[in-house]
Write an enzyme that holds these catalytic residues in place. Sequence first.
Site, PDB file in Angstrom:
ATOM      1  N   ASP A 198       0.829  -1.202   0.000  1.00  0.00           N
ATOM      2  CA  ASP A 198       0.000   0.000   0.000  1.00  0.00           C
ATOM      3  C   ASP A 198       0.868   1.259   0.000  1.00  0.00           C
ATOM      4  OD1 ASP A 198      -2.699   1.275   0.521  1.00  0.00           O
ATOM      5  OD2 ASP A 198      -1.586   2.018   2.257  1.00  0.00           O
ATOM      6  N   GLU A 255       1.334  -0.777  -4.999  1.00  0.00           N
ATOM      7  CA  GLU A 255       0.376   0.258  -5.393  1.00  0.00           C
ATOM      8  C   GLU A 255       1.175   1.511  -5.743  1.00  0.00           C
ATOM      9  OE1 GLU A 255      -3.302   2.998  -3.786  1.00  0.00           O
ATOM     10  OE2 GLU A 255      -1.587   2.553  -2.539  1.00  0.00           O
TER      11      GLU A 255
END
Length: 548
Positions: A198, A255
Site C-alpha cells: 500500500d 500500489e
Amino acid sequence: MASWYDRAIIYQIYPKSFQDSNGDGIGDLNGIRQRIPYLQALGINAVWLNPVFVSPQVDNGYDVANYYAIDERMGTMEDMEALIRDMHAAGIHVIMDFVLNHTSDQHPWFQDAVRNKASIYRDYYIFAGENGKKPNNWGSFFGGSVWAPDPSGSGQSYFHLFDKRMPDLNWANPEVRLAMGDVAEFWLGKGIDGLRLDAFIHIAKADLQQSFPSNSDEPIVAEPFFANLPMVQEWLRPFAERIKADYPQAFLLGEAASASVNLAVDYTSAYTHLMDSVITFRYFTTDETGLDARLPKQYQPVPLDWREFRKTQVVWQQTLAAQPTLYWGNHDMARLATRVAHSETEARSLAMLMYLERGIPIIYYGEELGMQNLQFNAVSEFKDASVDDFVQKAMAAGKTKAAALKMVSDTHKLPARGPMLWDDSKHGGFTSGTPWLTGQLPAVASVAQQQNDKHSMLHFYQQLIAIKQQPVFQDGAFRLLNLGESTYVYTRTTAMESALVAINLTGAEVEVKLPAGEYTQLLSAGEYEQVSDKLVLKPHAGVVFQRY
Ligand code: NOJ
Ligand code: CA
C-alpha cells in the site's frame, strides 16, 4: 523461474462487505471462507484481501494498530489460518494488503513515541518543527496539512500523508525497515502467497524544511516531495531481496498510484528486485471539458477520455517488461458500471477489452454481477467532510440536494464498497443483521439469479476468465491495430496462435476492416456481423476471435 503469479487472475475482496458470518453486519474471514466455492466456480486463481489487521477503522483498516493480529470484527488468527488453508485447497492464492507507509495513531509504537520523548519509537515516526510551527506547507491527500501537533504537547508536529490518525513511518530509520520486513515475513510464514504494498511510493520524503512554491497560504499536495523519490528504491531493495530469498514465490504487487510508466519499469525490472507488478492509477484520464466551474471537480461525474486511455494502455502494454495489472475498479474509485459503463453490453465489452490485454486482471468483487455504487441519501453517510462542502456548493449553484447527493454517490469511493449481493433475501444474503454501510444498491440481479441464467453477466465473466487462461492471452504479444477514435482493436499473438479483440467504444454502429484470416468467435457482447474482412459492431458491442 516461472512463477504462479505470471498467470494470476485476481479477485479483489473488500472483507467488510463480502459476507458476514455472525450477524454483526460486518463481513468477515469466515464469511469469505463460506464463499470459496463461488470463487472457484468463477475461475479466478488468487484473491487480494483489503486489510484485516487490528485497526480502529478510521480508514477501514488502512490504519493498523497491530500487524500481528486480525481485527476481531474480521475474525481470529485461527480463522485466517483456516482461510489460507481452504483457499489453497481450492487452488486459490492469497494476497494480503500490507500497509507499510503509516500505522494507526493507536499503534503501540506511536503511543510510546508520544508518551516518552526518549522512546526508541520516537524515531519510528517523523517529528519535526518547534513551538507549534509547521515545518512546511505540504498538504495531505485527505485534506489539510501533513502536519499535526504532537499530542504530548512538545511543540513539535508529526507527519501524516493520509488522515491525522495515520502517522507516517520514518523509513529513513533502518529499524523501521527491518520491523516492516519482519511483519511481511510473519505473514508469508503463515502461508500467504503475496503482498499488495500500500502506498509504497510515498515512504521517502524530501527535505522537510523545503516548502512547496505556492501563491496561497493553504497546504498544497506536494507530490514531488513525497512520491517516487529515489530512496524508495534504495530502501525497498533489501526488503524485497529478503522476502524473495526466503519466499521465492511470494508475489510483490505495489500500489504505485502516480508513478509514470518509466518509474513503473524501474519498480518492476528484473534488475532492481523490487516489485513483480504495480497498480497504476494513470489508466483512467478523464475528459473534463464538461465540468461545472462553480463546483469542486472532485465529485462531478466525468467520462473517460478515450483518446488518452488508448495511448496510456498501449504505452503500458508495450513498455513494461513485467506483467501490467489490468483493472476497471477498486475500493478507491467508483464502480465500473457507475463510472464508465452505462449499459450491460458496454460493461461486458470493456471487461473483454481490459482483461484480455497482456497482464494480470484484478476484478473488483461485484463487478461480475454488474454492481453499481450504492446511492446514499444523506451527507452524513459518506463520513467525509469534503462531501458536505461539495453538497453546499452544488445547492448554492442551483442543484437539488438529491441531485447533489447522486453526483457524490456516483463518484465517491465509499459507495463503491457496498455489500455483495448474494441472493434475494433481506440485505441480499450479505448479513442477517444490519449492514455496516447504509445506502441503496441500484437494481442488479443477485448471484443466485445470475447463476440460473446462462446469459447473465456472471456467466459472461466465467467465460471471459476461462478464455483468459488460454496461452495466447497469457503469453501473446499485444498489438493495437485500429488507431481510429471509435474502436479499440488489438491482436494477441504467439508463434502458434493468434486472437483478435474488437470493441466499439461508441453508441453508434461502426465498421472495422479485419486483417486477412479465418475468424472463429470465442466470446461476444452485444451484436455484430462479420463477413470475411468486414466486421460491423453495433453500439458498444465487442467480440473476441480466434484467428487462423
Ligand atoms: C491506498 C488505499 O488503497 C486507500 O484506500 C488508503 O486510504 C490509502 N492507501 C492509505 O492507506
Ligand atoms: Ca461479521
